[in-house]
Design a protein around this motif. Structure first.
Motif, mmCIF file in Angstrom:
data_model
loop_
_atom_site.group_PDB
_atom_site.id
_atom_site.type_symbol
_atom_site.label_atom_id
_atom_site.label_comp_id
_atom_site.label_asym_id
_atom_site.label_seq_id
_atom_site.Cartn_x
_atom_site.Cartn_y
_atom_site.Cartn_z
ATOM 1 N N SER A 163 1.517 1.551 -3.955
ATOM 2 C CA SER A 163 0.347 1.719 -4.810
ATOM 3 C C SER A 163 -0.847 2.138 -3.965
ATOM 4 O O SER A 163 -1.142 1.533 -2.942
ATOM 5 C CB SER A 163 0.039 0.395 -5.523
ATOM 6 O OG SER A 163 -1.164 0.490 -6.210
ATOM 7 N N SER A 164 -1.540 3.157 -4.410
ATOM 8 C CA SER A 164 -2.703 3.630 -3.655
ATOM 9 C C SER A 164 -3.914 2.707 -3.837
ATOM 10 O O SER A 164 -4.858 2.769 -3.067
ATOM 11 C CB SER A 164 -3.071 5.053 -4.086
ATOM 12 O OG SER A 164 -3.408 5.069 -5.460
ATOM 13 N N THR A 165 -3.873 1.854 -4.855
ATOM 14 C CA THR A 165 -4.996 0.946 -5.099
ATOM 15 C C THR A 165 -4.762 -0.451 -4.523
ATOM 16 O O THR A 165 -5.548 -1.355 -4.761
ATOM 17 C CB THR A 165 -5.246 0.818 -6.614
ATOM 18 O OG1 THR A 165 -4.076 0.287 -7.231
ATOM 19 C CG2 THR A 165 -5.602 2.165 -7.218
ATOM 20 N N LYS B 70 0.824 -1.214 0.000
ATOM 21 C CA LYS B 70 0.000 0.000 0.000
ATOM 22 C C LYS B 70 0.854 1.259 0.000
ATOM 23 O O LYS B 70 0.378 2.317 -0.379
ATOM 24 C CB LYS B 70 -0.951 -0.001 1.195
ATOM 25 C CG LYS B 70 -0.285 0.189 2.534
ATOM 26 C CD LYS B 70 -1.318 0.262 3.625
ATOM 27 C CE LYS B 70 -0.672 0.527 4.963
ATOM 28 N NZ LYS B 70 -1.642 0.593 6.013
ATOM 29 N N LYS C 143 -7.576 -1.295 -2.131
ATOM 30 C CA LYS C 143 -8.906 -0.922 -2.597
ATOM 31 C C LYS C 143 -9.796 -2.169 -2.576
ATOM 32 O O LYS C 143 -9.402 -3.239 -3.017
ATOM 33 C CB LYS C 143 -8.812 -0.354 -4.015
ATOM 34 C CG LYS C 143 -10.108 0.182 -4.528
ATOM 35 C CD LYS C 143 -9.922 0.786 -5.902
ATOM 36 C CE LYS C 143 -11.222 1.326 -6.410
ATOM 37 N NZ LYS C 143 -11.090 1.883 -7.753
#
Length: 155
Positions: free
Chosen positions: A141-143, A138, A146
């Motif tokens: 990558s911000s996704t 995380k 998700k």
């Protein structure tokens, strides 16, 4: 009969009565029971040893049953070629820090290429995901987290 007309007392004393043997025979039976008791009963000093042996036998039987179940499961997995399905991985040596968690390649290879696995730290916070046998952290990558399911700490 005597001349005085009284009944002969000596004949009453000498009569055979069964009740005069009850007490000595009951004492003898009680003594015999005490002598034979250790054969049929565990002595108090042996109770702990007996209980420990019994508990050990029960735990060994449980362990043998678990081993048998694991063997059956492993044989079935080997026969079908499918890995056990898990949708999450929990890292117990990682605590949501600034550094990337270390996942061995062998751990990543345990999952199928089309599986999506969410990785959590020891406080049940999403740390990333494994997709196509690659770990996405995380922090990179911000996704990565998700649509990650929330894991309750009550479970």
């Amino acid at each position: 009969m005597n001349i005085s007309g009284a009944v002969d007392v000596s004949s009453k004393i000498m009569s055979s009565r069964a009740d005069k043997y009850i007490f000595p025979s009951s004492v003898a039976a009680f003594g015999g029971a005490l002598i034979l008791a250790p054969i049929f009963l565990q002595m108090p000093s042996e109770y702990t040893t007996y209980a420990n042996k019994k508990q050990l036998a029960v735990s060994e039987e449980i362990n043998r049953d678990r081993i048998q179940q694991r063997k059956t499961t492993a044989d079935l997995i080997q026969k079908t070629g499918l890995l056990p399905e898990g949708r999450s991985l929990r890292l117990i040596d990682y605590d949501n820090s600034k550094t990337r968690p270390r996942l061995r390649k062998q751990t990543l290879q345990n999952y199928l290429a089309d599986e999506l696995i969410f990785v959590y730290d020891r406080s049940n916070i999403c740390a990333g995901r494994i997709e196509n046998r690659k770990f996405s952290w995380k922090g990179d990558s911000s996704t990565a987290c998700k649509n990650a399911p929330v894991i309750n700490s009550d479970n």
